[in-house]
Scaffold this motif. Structure first.
Motif, PDB file in Angstrom:
ATOM      1  N   ILE A 236      18.216   2.773  -1.155  1.00  0.00           N
ATOM      2  CA  ILE A 236      17.282   1.696  -1.972  1.00  0.00           C
ATOM      3  C   ILE A 236      17.622   2.544  -3.511  1.00  0.00           C
ATOM      4  N   SER A 237      18.011   1.928  -4.578  1.00  0.00           N
ATOM      5  CA  SER A 237      18.093   2.795  -5.880  1.00  0.00           C
ATOM      6  C   SER A 237      16.799   2.634  -6.533  1.00  0.00           C
ATOM      7  N   SER A 238      16.550   2.937  -7.807  1.00  0.00           N
ATOM      8  CA  SER A 238      15.163   2.968  -8.224  1.00  0.00           C
ATOM      9  C   SER A 238      14.444   1.530  -8.144  1.00  0.00           C
ATOM     10  N   ILE A 239      13.066   1.650  -7.861  1.00  0.00           N
ATOM     11  CA  ILE A 239      12.318   0.709  -7.411  1.00  0.00           C
ATOM     12  C   ILE A 239      10.763   0.932  -7.909  1.00  0.00           C
ATOM     13  N   GLU A 240      10.258   0.023  -8.570  1.00  0.00           N
ATOM     14  CA  GLU A 240       8.920   0.017  -9.180  1.00  0.00           C
ATOM     15  C   GLU A 240       8.036   0.323  -8.309  1.00  0.00           C
ATOM     16  N   PRO A 241       6.974   1.038  -8.734  1.00  0.00           N
ATOM     17  CA  PRO A 241       5.872   1.729  -7.699  1.00  0.00           C
ATOM     18  C   PRO A 241       5.060   0.519  -6.953  1.00  0.00           C
ATOM     19  N   THR A 242       4.778  -0.504  -7.912  1.00  0.00           N
ATOM     20  CA  THR A 242       3.994  -1.364  -7.590  1.00  0.00           C
ATOM     21  C   THR A 242       4.662  -2.730  -6.620  1.00  0.00           C
ATOM     22  N   THR A 243       5.991  -2.157  -6.338  1.00  0.00           N
ATOM     23  CA  THR A 243       6.425  -3.591  -5.438  1.00  0.00           C
ATOM     24  C   THR A 243       7.129  -2.974  -4.203  1.00  0.00           C
ATOM     25  N   ILE A 244       6.373  -1.951  -3.962  1.00  0.00           N
ATOM     26  CA  ILE A 244       7.249  -1.242  -2.387  1.00  0.00           C
ATOM     27  C   ILE A 244       5.953  -1.331  -1.334  1.00  0.00           C
ATOM     28  N   PRO A 245       6.050  -2.703  -0.573  1.00  0.00           N
ATOM     29  CA  PRO A 245       5.086  -2.954   0.521  1.00  0.00           C
ATOM     30  C   PRO A 245       5.039  -1.427   1.236  1.00  0.00           C
ATOM     31  N   ASP A 246       4.033  -1.484   2.329  1.00  0.00           N
ATOM     32  CA  ASP A 246       3.515  -0.644   3.228  1.00  0.00           C
ATOM     33  C   ASP A 246       4.482  -0.738   4.328  1.00  0.00           C
ATOM     34  N   ARG A 247       4.896  -2.013   4.696  1.00  0.00           N
ATOM     35  CA  ARG A 247       5.888  -2.237   5.908  1.00  0.00           C
ATOM     36  C   ARG A 247       7.209  -1.594   5.540  1.00  0.00           C
ATOM     37  N   LEU A 248       7.680  -1.636   4.299  1.00  0.00           N
ATOM     38  CA  LEU A 248       9.004  -1.167   3.793  1.00  0.00           C
ATOM     39  C   LEU A 248       9.055   0.511   4.154  1.00  0.00           C
ATOM     40  N   LEU A 249       7.788   1.166   3.909  1.00  0.00           N
ATOM     41  CA  LEU A 249       7.572   2.548   4.160  1.00  0.00           C
ATOM     42  C   LEU A 249       7.658   2.895   5.603  1.00  0.00           C
ATOM     43  N   ASP A 250       7.190   2.135   6.291  1.00  0.00           N
ATOM     44  CA  ASP A 250       7.180   2.076   7.860  1.00  0.00           C
ATOM     45  C   ASP A 250       8.558   2.030   8.586  1.00  0.00           C
ATOM     46  N   TYR A 251       9.113   0.994   7.860  1.00  0.00           N
ATOM     47  CA  TYR A 251      10.579   0.658   8.232  1.00  0.00           C
ATOM     48  C   TYR A 251      11.405   1.900   7.951  1.00  0.00           C
ATOM     49  N   MET A 252      11.425   2.525   6.685  1.00  0.00           N
ATOM     50  CA  MET A 252      12.261   3.632   6.392  1.00  0.00           C
ATOM     51  C   MET A 252      12.059   4.815   7.168  1.00  0.00           C
TER      52      MET A 252
END
Ligand code: SF4
Length: 460
Positions: A236-252
């Motif tokens: 994932i290239s640059s991404i705004e801090p307020t747009t990243i859901p927890d489940r994306l972090l879990d998935y990563m």
């Protein structure tokens, strides 16, 4: 030039700016090729020059003049088309530059190959033609063609436009309101890129976290992309801090293909400045997010953008920025100097910062970034990591990246191009981790001792 008597027509590209511009140029290259043009390297004789511009900094117009002059010296009859963000925001200024034949605003950018192929002649114009509208469609979109890349990493454009309206940023004016690419179309291009041998996809967009297509969000699309045979990594290239859901972090954290990498712009470590920038978070919220991401994803590489010299940034505000970056597990910074862009809200703000102070702060943060990167790389000395190798340098050193975007150099007589190999990192120097293939045959320790390597890691 009469097109009927001069085939194949050569086309050269000059691209300025971000990864999204690179992705668009790559697709334009493919489209031109399909329509019978012959892409040539910038600097070679050409019949058509396409300049894909950027308007983030003040130098766009100067840059354009220089490139057009340079090409016309070698190819005086080349048809010159200018597109990209500056063609949208600075069309009038571009019209006055001698030698330009066509200026295409954002609305028409991706139609350029079809437009030129349909012309009966690309004789140079007395006056540049202008294809430009202020209004830009914001419906979801498709992209005809497949990016043409020489590297193993290929950009995949998923999203365009932004309406966050940060007060320093021209992008909402240059690229319009946010819109997402049809998921099926993105998957179609990803399959085509995999067939061409690309093993890593870099997902790009102006505001990627806002991706939505008929119920498909970024994570759902990621899952579809991961299932494509031949694609081993997705970044994932640059991404705004307020747009990243927890489940994306879990998935990563759980994924074998989604790279442990986040580039999350901070811009300033001072709440007063963040508010004036119209950013959507406080320093505390940003810090909590970064700490949470770092906890959830072991080994995560976190990069950030920081802007220096925003109006009102005094010594204290700058110190606050340095302090939060020092405190957070950030692995590197991209440092930008504030540049007054006409039409943005920041132009009306008081207390400008003098240029010499901006320069000094920029240098200080660049040094901080070097220290951060060095410390991040240093943790891996003695460890085994998987590297996707890309290119061989004149000195005989193969370089590539880990999924965390650690740039690794290995001395090897094997052809490592496009190979993923396990290596053991033995040392770090100048933005490069030196390593040996885990099977042995290393000279990299000698290299570490023997010569300073002046390679820097490129931006994502
Ligand atoms: S989020 Fe802000 S800085 Fe980023 S593109 Fe949108 S307006 Fe510009």
């Amino acid at each position: 030039m009469d097109l009927k008597n001069s085939k194949p027509r050569r086309v050269a590209f000059y691209t300025v700016g971000c990864r999204l511009n690179q992705a668009e140029t790559a697709v334009l290259t493919d489209r031109f090729r399909c329509l019978g043009f012959q892409p040539v390297k910038f600097g070679e004789m050409t019949d058509v020059l396409v300049v894909n511009t950027c308007s983030v900094t003040e130098g766009a117009e100067t840059d354009c003049r220089r490139v057009v002059r340079q090409v016309l010296r070698k190819s005086p009859n080349a048809f010159v088309a200018i597109t990209g963000c500056y063609a949208q925001t600075g069309a009038e200024a571009l019209e006055s530059i001698g030698g330009i034949d066509l200026v295409l605003g954002t609305q028409y950018k991706m139609q350029l190959p079809n437009y030129l192929a349909a012309l009966s002649s690309t004789d140079k114009r007395v006056q540049p033609e202008l294809l430009h509208t202020r209004k830009i469609d914001h419906e979801n979109f498709t992209i005809e063609g497949t990016g043409d890349y020489a590297t193993t990493r290929a950009n995949l454009k998923l999203q365009d436009g932004c309406q966050f309206m940060c007060s320093f940023c021209l992008i909402p004016f240059a690229r319009g309101r946010e819109r997402s690419r049809r998921a099926d179309d993105a998957v179609r291009e990803a399959y085509a890129l995999a067939e061409r041998g690309h093993r890593e996809l870099v997902l790009t967009g102006v505001n990627l976290g806002q991706y939505r297509d008929a119920g498909v969000d970024l994570l759902t699309l990621l899952q579809r992309l991961e299932s494509i045979p031949g694609i081993d990594r997705i970044r994932i290239s640059s991404i705004e801090p307020t747009t990243i859901p927890d489940r994306l972090l879990d998935y990563m954290a759980a994924s074998n293909k989604l790279c442990r990498f986040l580039h999350v712009p901070l811009q300033s470590g001072d709440d007063k400045i963040l508010k004036a920038m119209n950013r959507r978070y406080t320093v505390r919220e940003y810090a909590e997010f970064i700490e949470q991401a770092n906890r959830k994803i072991p080994g995560l590489c976190i990069g950030t953008d920081v802007m220096v010299g925003f109006p009102g940034e005094g010594e204290q505000q700058f110190a606050n920025t340095q302090s939060i970056i020092n405190a957070l597990p950030v692995s590197y910074l991209h440092v930008f100097s504030f540049s007054n862009r006409p039409g943005t809200a920041a132009t009306k703000l008081p207390n400008p910062v003098p240029p010499h102070i901006i320069k000094q702060r920029s240098q200080e943060l660049a040094k901080l970034s070097q220290r951060k990167r060095f410390a991040f790389y240093q943790q891996y000395v003695g460890q085994s990591v998987a590297v996707l190798f890309e290119s061989r340098h004149a000195a005989g050193l193969w370089t590539g990246f880990t999924d965390q975007y650690i740039k690794v150099g290995v001395q090897s007589s094997d052809d490592l191009s496009n190979e993923i190999r396990e290596v053991t990192i033995s040392g770090v120097t100048d933005g490069l981790a030196l390593a040996h293939l885990s099977a042995g045959m290393s000279q990299s320790d000698e290299l570490l001792q023997a010569r300073p390597l002046l390679m820097t890691s490129e931006s994502v």
